[in-house]
Write a protein that holds these residues in place. Structure first.
Motif, short mmCIF file in Angstrom:
data_model
loop_
_atom_site.label_atom_id
_atom_site.label_comp_id
_atom_site.label_asym_id
_atom_site.label_seq_id
_atom_site.Cartn_x
_atom_site.Cartn_y
_atom_site.Cartn_z
N TRP A 270 41.59 50.09 4.96
CA TRP A 270 40.43 50.45 5.77
C TRP A 270 40.75 50.52 7.26
CZ3 TRP A 270 38.62 47.10 9.50
CH2 TRP A 270 39.04 45.76 9.42
N THR A 271 41.76 49.75 7.71
CA THR A 271 42.12 49.81 9.13
C THR A 271 42.77 51.14 9.48
OG1 THR A 271 44.34 48.86 8.83
CG2 THR A 271 42.51 47.30 9.10
N ARG A 272 43.19 51.89 8.47
CA ARG A 272 43.78 53.20 8.70
C ARG A 272 42.80 54.33 8.36
NH1 ARG A 272 47.16 50.51 5.48
NH2 ARG A 272 47.03 52.03 3.79
N GLY A 273 41.55 53.98 8.11
CA GLY A 273 40.52 54.98 7.88
C GLY A 273 40.47 55.51 6.46
N LEU A 275 40.25 54.47 1.97
CA LEU A 275 40.07 53.52 0.88
C LEU A 275 41.02 53.91 -0.24
CD1 LEU A 275 36.17 53.20 0.67
CD2 LEU A 275 37.79 51.54 1.60
N VAL A 276 41.83 52.97 -0.69
CA VAL A 276 42.80 53.23 -1.75
C VAL A 276 42.42 52.39 -2.96
CG1 VAL A 276 45.21 53.14 -2.44
CG2 VAL A 276 44.63 53.71 -0.08
N PHE A 277 42.12 53.07 -4.06
CA PHE A 277 41.80 52.40 -5.32
C PHE A 277 42.90 52.70 -6.34
CE2 PHE A 277 37.35 53.38 -3.74
CZ PHE A 277 37.14 52.10 -3.21
N GLU A 278 43.46 51.65 -6.92
CA GLU A 278 44.48 51.80 -7.95
C GLU A 278 44.02 51.04 -9.19
OE1 GLU A 278 48.27 50.57 -6.49
OE2 GLU A 278 48.25 51.97 -4.79
N LEU A 289 32.89 50.53 -1.01
CA LEU A 289 32.26 51.75 -0.54
C LEU A 289 30.93 51.47 0.14
CD1 LEU A 289 32.50 54.83 -0.39
CD2 LEU A 289 31.41 54.95 -2.65
N ASN A 290 30.22 50.46 -0.31
CA ASN A 290 28.91 50.13 0.25
C ASN A 290 28.97 49.72 1.72
OD1 ASN A 290 27.21 50.72 -1.90
ND2 ASN A 290 27.41 48.68 -2.82
N ARG A 291 30.14 49.37 2.22
CA ARG A 291 30.26 49.03 3.64
C ARG A 291 29.99 50.24 4.52
NH1 ARG A 291 32.26 44.05 3.04
NH2 ARG A 291 33.88 43.69 1.47
N TYR A 292 30.08 51.43 3.95
CA TYR A 292 29.99 52.66 4.74
C TYR A 292 28.80 53.54 4.36
CZ TYR A 292 34.76 50.98 4.95
OH TYR A 292 35.86 50.17 5.07
N THR A 311 42.59 58.07 -3.37
CA THR A 311 42.55 57.77 -1.93
C THR A 311 41.42 58.57 -1.31
OG1 THR A 311 44.95 57.38 -1.85
CG2 THR A 311 43.84 57.83 0.24
N PHE A 312 40.54 57.88 -0.57
CA PHE A 312 39.35 58.51 -0.05
C PHE A 312 39.19 58.21 1.43
CE2 PHE A 312 38.77 57.21 -4.45
CZ PHE A 312 38.40 58.40 -5.07
N ALA A 313 38.59 59.14 2.17
CA ALA A 313 38.37 58.96 3.60
C ALA A 313 37.12 58.14 3.86
CB ALA A 313 38.26 60.32 4.29
N ILE A 314 37.23 57.13 4.72
CA ILE A 314 36.09 56.32 5.09
C ILE A 314 35.04 57.15 5.82
CG2 ILE A 314 35.40 54.53 6.75
CD1 ILE A 314 37.84 52.94 5.90
#
Length: 347
Positions: A270-273, A275-278, A289-292, A311-314
């Motif tokens: 998240w610090t790099r903008g 979200l990585v889900f594996e 995701l709810n943080r955004y 991998t998804f963009a915040i």
């Protein structure tokens, strides 16, 4: 002594000077840190003035001991030699010309009864209360906070964080959300984080804390971190575990989970903008995701365990939700304006 140092010197310079005092009083200060201090001191007249005021305050507070400065910083003492019948100072770079009173350095290693009175003295002189600050990020906002001790905290979206520094301890609390900590080492003043059911204690390291509705996840990217349950019953020692680099653990009302492997990429995506889900359970992915999202989303109980990868963009959380919904063949129920529910599609 000037009764109001802040009126003459900026608060930022005084904060930095206080942080250097704390590090100088540590017996574990490295040679690199000494040179770093020298560079800071010589960077501007404001830095030197702030440091002089701190030193003066130490004198007024009675921190008087005697130890020659060259015992702690021998590289600051010139080596005389005789040349042409005259004693001259050996020509060399003098990295430390601080002009510190003898008692300042000595007080850090001898019997000074007031450990970090200067820390409180400059900003809260005459006030015995612990200083508290609260930091809040809005939806979609990520903010980096520089603390007076030299530590840095990066707050994720929709987070709330409280700082309570005192003479003996650096106490903080993550009230909601997520934060990444880069803690400045101070051997005599531990840094603690309270977050949900977790109590975290460090000296100096890097780690991520994620506060979820039902648990707190701690991931370490550098150094060591002690994680324990919040004390529930007086007299009973809570369970605890020590995490090292690339390890994580979760803490809930049911206790500590098993320690698991992680990576800096996973812990700090998240610090790099991003979200990585594996192969992340849908329930956990939605919590992140709810943080955004402006409207939170939950999964129906029968699909909470479905696995999400990608991998998804915040910056576009709604598109991320749509992508997850499509990939898992789900549908969104938006009949409640305050909550979106994911469920299996009806065939």
């Amino acid at each position: 002594m000037n009764s109001n140092p802040q009126s003459q010197t900026s608060d930022e310079s005084l904060d930095q000077a206080c942080a250097w005092v704390a590090r100088l009083r540590s017996e574990a200060m490295s040679s690199a840190e000494k040179h770093e201090f020298e560079a800071w001191l010589s960077a501007s007249e404001a830095h030197r003035q702030a440091f002089d005021e701190v030193v003066e305050l130490w004198g007024d507070l009675g921190a008087l001991a005697h130890m020659p400065i060259d015992q702690l910083f021998p590289e600051s003492v010139p080596s005389p030699h005789t040349q042409n019948g005259k004693t001259q100072a050996k020509k060399r770079v003098q990295p430390i010309h601080w002009g510190l009173p003898q008692w300042f350095i000595g007080g850090g290693l001898a019997t000074c009864g007031v450990f970090l009175a200067v820390w409180v003295g400059l900003q809260w002189l005459g006030n015995s209360k612990t200083d508290q600050q609260i930091y809040i990020t809005q939806l979609g906002e990520i903010r980096t906070i520089s603390l007076p001790d030299g530590s840095e905290v990066k707050l994720n979206s929709n987070s709330e964080f409280r700082v309570s520094f005192s003479r003996k301890e650096r106490q903080t609390q993550l009230l909601r959300g997520e934060a990444f900590f880069d803690v400045a080492r101070q051997t005599a003043r531990p840094f603690t984080v309270a977050a949900g059911s977790a109590s975290i204690r460090v000296l100096g390291t890097e780690f991520n804390v994620e506060l979820n509705p039902k648990n707190t996840r701690v991931s370490v990217t550098e150094g060591k971190v002690s994680v324990s349950e919040t004390e529930k019953t007086p007299g009973l020692t809570p369970d605890s575990v020590t995490l090292i680099k690339n390890q994580k653990v979760s803490v809930s009302d049911q206790g500590l989970t098993q320690v698991q492997r992680t990576s800096p990429e996973e812990a700090t995506d998240w610090t790099r903008g991003i979200l990585v889900f594996e192969r992340t359970p849908l329930k956990e992915a939605l919590q992140e995701l709810n943080r955004y999202l402006a409207t939170p989303v939950v999964a129906a109980p029968q699909i909470e365990g479905r696995l999400v990868s990608g991998t998804f963009a915040i910056s576009d959380p709604d598109n991320t939700l749509e992508a997850i919904t499509t990939a898992l063949d789900l549908q969104q129920d938006r009949s409640n304006n305050n909550l979106t529910i994911l469920s299996p599609k009806h065939n």
